[in-house]
Design an enzyme around this catalytic site. Structure first.
Site, PDB file in Angstrom:
ATOM      1  N   ASP A   1      35.717  47.011  41.497  1.00  0.00           N
ATOM      2  CA  ASP A   1      36.911  46.972  41.980  1.00  0.00           C
ATOM      3  C   ASP A   1      37.873  48.224  41.668  1.00  0.00           C
ATOM      4  OD1 ASP A   1      39.067  45.403  43.284  1.00  0.00           O
ATOM      5  OD2 ASP A   1      39.347  44.438  41.427  1.00  0.00           O
TER       6      ASP A   1
ATOM      7  N   ASP B   1      41.804  37.085  41.735  1.00  0.00           N
ATOM      8  CA  ASP B   1      41.582  37.219  40.391  1.00  0.00           C
ATOM      9  C   ASP B   1      42.882  36.341  39.676  1.00  0.00           C
ATOM     10  OD1 ASP B   1      41.037  38.022  37.690  1.00  0.00           O
ATOM     11  OD2 ASP B   1      41.638  40.100  37.665  1.00  0.00           O
TER      12      ASP B   1
HETATM   13  P1  13P Z   1      45.569  38.831  42.794  1.00  0.00           P
HETATM   14  O1  13P Z   1      46.085  39.433  41.450  1.00  0.00           O
HETATM   15  O2  13P Z   1      46.294  38.421  43.871  1.00  0.00           O
HETATM   16  O3  13P Z   1      44.349  37.810  42.297  1.00  0.00           O
HETATM   17  O4  13P Z   1      44.544  40.111  43.459  1.00  0.00           O
HETATM   18  C1  13P Z   1      43.371  40.528  42.799  1.00  0.00           C
HETATM   19  C2  13P Z   1      42.835  41.733  43.345  1.00  0.00           C
HETATM   20  O5  13P Z   1      43.447  42.226  44.434  1.00  0.00           O
HETATM   21  C3  13P Z   1      41.658  42.486  42.759  1.00  0.00           C
HETATM   22  O6  13P Z   1      41.506  43.673  43.335  1.00  0.00           O
HETATM   23  O1  G3H Z   2      43.489  43.891  41.241  1.00  0.00           O
HETATM   24  C1  G3H Z   2      42.808  43.881  40.033  1.00  0.00           C
HETATM   25  C2  G3H Z   2      42.306  42.891  39.516  1.00  0.00           C
HETATM   26  O2  G3H Z   2      43.386  41.767  39.052  1.00  0.00           O
HETATM   27  C3  G3H Z   2      41.803  43.205  38.060  1.00  0.00           C
HETATM   28  O3  G3H Z   2      42.748  43.409  36.991  1.00  0.00           O
HETATM   29  O4  G3H Z   2      42.648  45.839  36.134  1.00  0.00           O
HETATM   30  O5  G3H Z   2      43.589  43.896  34.889  1.00  0.00           O
HETATM   31  O6  G3H Z   2      41.027  44.182  35.315  1.00  0.00           O
HETATM   32  P1  G3H Z   2      42.515  44.431  35.787  1.00  0.00           P
HETATM   33 ZN    ZN Z   3      43.073  44.726  44.047  1.00  0.00          ZN
END
Ligand code: 13P
Ligand code: G3H
Ligand code: ZN
Length: 311
Positions: free
Chosen positions: A82, A258
């Site tokens: 991600d 997330d």
């Molecule tokens: P949210 O913060 O809305 O859960 O988005 C998660 C996300 O885009 C991870 O890449």
């Molecule tokens: O969009 C990103 C996710 O919510 C992951 O968040 O970078 O804090 O792990 P993080």
């Molecule tokens: Zn994201």
């Protein structure tokens, strides 16, 4: 079933008018909660790892947890990076067993975003790994992305065809009103998703899988649970689930969630300690937290994604 990339998942999702949930994983209870729900509802799933998660839990631990989940879960599972912020990070994840990566060049100039995405595609595709890129900028904060409201911008539909053709990416994350984190709208503001922009994009790149980041709905029941158990999140607001369901019926094939998992986990642990102030065995509070994640993923599969029985 071994880990899969996202190619077949997205093809079926596009044709079937549903989306695959992409849930962020950071530890064992999160992996178990998500995959238990997917097993129960026979739903395909993407488990995604941010660079922050990789720093927190370590690449080997996370990939081994996901390997264990794959053994226990008879549904298609993809392991996705991600918000990869460099070619080197994408390469390291590809070499280390991920089946899908995101190269997030959304903060770069258009031509630089194309060049970086293309370089990742050229490395990933011969290794059977699918690639997601992003065009347009979401507001919000996470480890590698910190975009103020003023700097956020919707995806320009006039650019998508050129971008997809020149990069060769397998899916495209777009900005149509979602944002990262638990504070997506200001109190009094009407949450909205620009389905008109999505429609315009669909016309220009038919049959191409679209991704929505920042798609947590900040489920009010869990925000209330946090607030009545000593937390302070009075202004947390997400994107309504009904709007996301609409997007999932169209070209959106991957919906990233997330924050809703974080809220479910944190609310459950806060309440547990309020009710059991003398307990100190981590299994006693991580168990209910894991169950809350399972419940949240079940809820998302049924109300937002529509991917029940699509494994
Ligand atoms: P949210 O913060 O809305 O859960 O988005 C998660 C996300 O885009 C991870 O890449
Ligand atoms: O969009 C990103 C996710 O919510 C992951 O968040 O970078 O804090 O792990 P993080
Ligand atoms: Zn994201």
């Amino acid at each position: 079933m071994p880990l899969v990339n996202t190619k077949e998942m997205f093809k079926k999702a596009y044709e079937g008018n549903y989306a695959i949930g992409a849930f962020n994983v950071n530890n064992m209870e999160i992996v178990q909660g998500i995959t238990a729900a997917c097993k129960k509802l026979n739903a395909p799933v993407i488990l995604q790892v941010s660079s922050g998660a990789r720093k927190y839990a370590n690449h080997t631990y996370l990939t081994k947890l996901v390997e264990a989940a794959v053994i226990e879960t008879p549904v298609p599972v993809a392991l996705h990076l991600d918000h990869g912020d460099s070619f080197e990070l994408c390469k390291s994840c590809i070499d280390g067993g991920f089946t899908s990566v995101m190269i997030d060049g959304s903060h770069l100039e258009y031509e630089d975003n194309i060049a970086l995405a293309k370089k990742v595609v050229e490395y990933a595709h011969p290794r059977n790994v699918t690639v997601e890129a992003e065009l347009g900028r979401l507001a919000g904060i996470e480890d590698n992305v910190n975009v103020s409201d003023q700097d956020a911008s919707y995806t320009n539909p006039a650019q998508v065809e050129d971008f997809v053709e020149r990069t060769g990416v397998d899916s495209l994350a777009i900005a149509i009103g979602t944002s990262h984190g638990a504070y997506k709208f200001k109190p009094g503001q009407t949450p909205q998703l620009r389905l008109d922009i999505l429609e315009e994009i669909e016309k220009r790149i038919p049959n191409f899988p679209i991704v929505l980041h920042g798609a947590s709905s900040v489920v009010p029941a869990f925000v209330e649970m946090i607030n009545r158990n000593g937390g302070k999140m009075p202004d947390a607001i997400g994107i309504p689930e009904s709007m996301l369901r609409e997007a999932a019926k169209r070209a959106v094939c991957k919906i990233n969630i997330d924050s809703d998992l974080r809220l479910a986990m944190t609310a459950t642990i806060r309440e547990y300690f309020n009710q059991n102030p003398s307990h100190f065995d981590p299994r006693q509070y991580l168990g209910p937290a894991r169950a809350a994640i399972e419940g949240m993923v079940e809820h998302k599969i049924k109300t937002v994604l529509g991917c029940e029985n699509k494994a």
